[in-house]
Design an enzyme around this catalytic site. Sequence first.
Site, mmCIF file in Angstrom:
data_model
loop_
_atom_site.group_PDB
_atom_site.id
_atom_site.type_symbol
_atom_site.label_atom_id
_atom_site.label_comp_id
_atom_site.label_asym_id
_atom_site.label_seq_id
_atom_site.Cartn_x
_atom_site.Cartn_y
_atom_site.Cartn_z
ATOM 1 C CB SER A 1 -0.879 -0.007 1.248
ATOM 2 O OG SER A 1 -0.053 0.143 2.407
ATOM 3 C CD GLU B 1 -12.319 -0.700 -5.708
ATOM 4 O OE1 GLU B 1 -11.249 -1.252 -5.385
ATOM 5 O OE2 GLU B 1 -13.151 -0.248 -4.902
ATOM 6 C CG ASP C 1 -9.434 2.585 -5.401
ATOM 7 O OD1 ASP C 1 -10.447 2.812 -6.097
ATOM 8 O OD2 ASP C 1 -9.501 2.273 -4.200
ATOM 9 C CG ASP D 1 -3.570 -2.854 -1.896
ATOM 10 O OD1 ASP D 1 -4.466 -3.011 -2.751
ATOM 11 O OD2 ASP D 1 -3.735 -3.087 -0.678
ATOM 12 N N GLY E 1 -10.901 -6.728 0.300
ATOM 13 C CA GLY E 1 -11.550 -6.968 1.596
ATOM 14 C C GLY E 1 -11.877 -8.429 1.805
ATOM 15 C CG ASN F 1 -6.506 -7.372 -2.970
ATOM 16 O OD1 ASN F 1 -6.058 -8.107 -3.838
ATOM 17 N ND2 ASN F 1 -6.515 -6.055 -3.078
ATOM 18 C CB ILE F 2 -5.640 -11.897 2.272
ATOM 19 C CG1 ILE F 2 -6.780 -12.635 1.555
ATOM 20 C CG2 ILE F 2 -5.570 -12.280 3.756
ATOM 21 C CD1 ILE F 2 -6.622 -14.150 1.525
HETATM 22 P P1 13P Z 1 -8.711 -7.115 4.198
HETATM 23 O O1 13P Z 1 -8.735 -5.956 5.125
HETATM 24 O O2 13P Z 1 -10.010 -7.875 4.196
HETATM 25 O O3 13P Z 1 -7.565 -8.039 4.452
HETATM 26 O O4 13P Z 1 -8.548 -6.544 2.709
HETATM 27 C C1 13P Z 1 -7.290 -6.181 2.185
HETATM 28 C C2 13P Z 1 -7.380 -5.451 0.878
HETATM 29 O O5 13P Z 1 -8.393 -5.387 0.207
HETATM 30 C C3 13P Z 1 -6.148 -4.781 0.432
HETATM 31 O O6 13P Z 1 -6.354 -4.064 -0.751
HETATM 32 O O1 G3H Z 2 -6.236 -1.665 1.488
HETATM 33 C C1 G3H Z 2 -5.978 -1.874 2.655
HETATM 34 C C2 G3H Z 2 -4.786 -2.623 3.069
HETATM 35 O O2 G3H Z 2 -5.128 -3.395 4.183
HETATM 36 C C3 G3H Z 2 -3.594 -1.699 3.321
HETATM 37 O O3 G3H Z 2 -3.687 -1.041 4.534
HETATM 38 O O4 G3H Z 2 -2.938 1.296 4.018
HETATM 39 O O5 G3H Z 2 -2.897 0.384 6.384
HETATM 40 O O6 G3H Z 2 -1.242 -0.423 4.673
HETATM 41 P P1 G3H Z 2 -2.643 0.134 4.935
HETATM 42 ZN ZN ZN Z 3 -8.274 -3.210 -0.970
HETATM 43 NA NA NA Z 4 -4.730 -3.915 -5.157
#
Ligand code: 13P
Ligand code: G3H
Ligand code: ZN
Ligand code: NA
Length: 328
Positions: A49, A141, A104, A82, A232, A274-275
């Site tokens: 991210s 997205e 995004d 991300d 998510g 995504n996890i």
């Molecule tokens: P979670 O918070 O469900 O793990 O989702 C992560 C995500 O979508 C990162 O882009």
């Molecule tokens: O998209 C959400 C991810 O869980 C990334 O989270 O921005 O706190 O690193 P973060």
């Molecule tokens: Zn996400």
């Molecule tokens: Na992504």
Amino acid sequence: ALITLRQLLDHAAEHGYGVPAFNINNMEQGLAIVKAAAQADAPVILQASRGARSYAGDIMLRRMVEALAEMNPTIPICLHQDHGNNLGTCMSAIRHGFTSVMMDGSLLEDMKTPADYDYNVAVTAKVSEAAHAVGASVEGELGVLGSLETGEAAAEDGSGAEGKLDHSQLLTDPDQAADFVQRTRCDALAIACGTSHGAYKFTRKPDGDILAMHVIEAIHQRLPGTHLVMHGSSSVPQYLQDLINGAGGEMPQTYGVPVEEIERGIRHGVRKVNIDTDCRMAMTGHFRKVARERPQEFDPRKFLIPAMEELAALCRDRFERFGTAGHA
Ligand code: 13P
Ligand code: G3H
Ligand code: ZN
Ligand code: NA
């Protein structure tokens, strides 16, 4: 070796499996995730991210992922941005070795105000043109992530956005998706189906009213050749809530996306899953457990080793259940 998202998801589509995209911020997450990929003989997506990039630094992230690839030469790895919020974020990621970026455009640059369709098409098409010119892939997205229970949009950090959204914004429209993919030339499409970021997705075990998997089926029917992405997608499993709360944590009871619903998505075109939250819970659960059981301990490795083992076990499970295992 490092490969693009396009290469990785084309293979996944051809063979009918899904690929988990795990968020990374540090070496221990990288070691655990890629070790699990090697044990499962699975390709993997490592995603950073904007927060991860500022936490670890772009140079560190690139060198770390290069090291992981060198240590595991048979495992295809994609390094993905991300939730990129503008062209600049996406281009600087590519410059730092990312093979794929998410633009995004469902939200404005602040990543909390829902954007209109024309803005999303324009900014995503611009990123696609620039990224493709240098051989990187693009995820777009369409539809705003958020809760069908409360109508709240989901910000990147799991908090809610201003104002209430209706179902037409929280659920991706299949016809609009077809127009979006054609006009933006994105390689993968993140869709909205009622999931949100963070641990607090649902107040009860989700049914079709609050987790709209049927929307994914409709999009896949309309766009059978498009690689779909579920954001998510943490399952927030009870055993991790129990691990945390059993060691002094105070997480209120919550529900995530059941793995069997993700498996259903994979049967209908979902290729990237995504996890992040599950990985965070696996690690911090053991930080708490060690701190509680051995209050005299002060060697960080004694906290990090069981944390990495729990994270690797979670990743191995997802590689098996998503059908990724054996496809490296
Ligand atoms: P979670 O918070 O469900 O793990 O989702 C992560 C995500 O979508 C990162 O882009
Ligand atoms: O998209 C959400 C991810 O869980 C990334 O989270 O921005 O706190 O690193 P973060
Ligand atoms: Zn996400
Ligand atoms: Na992504």
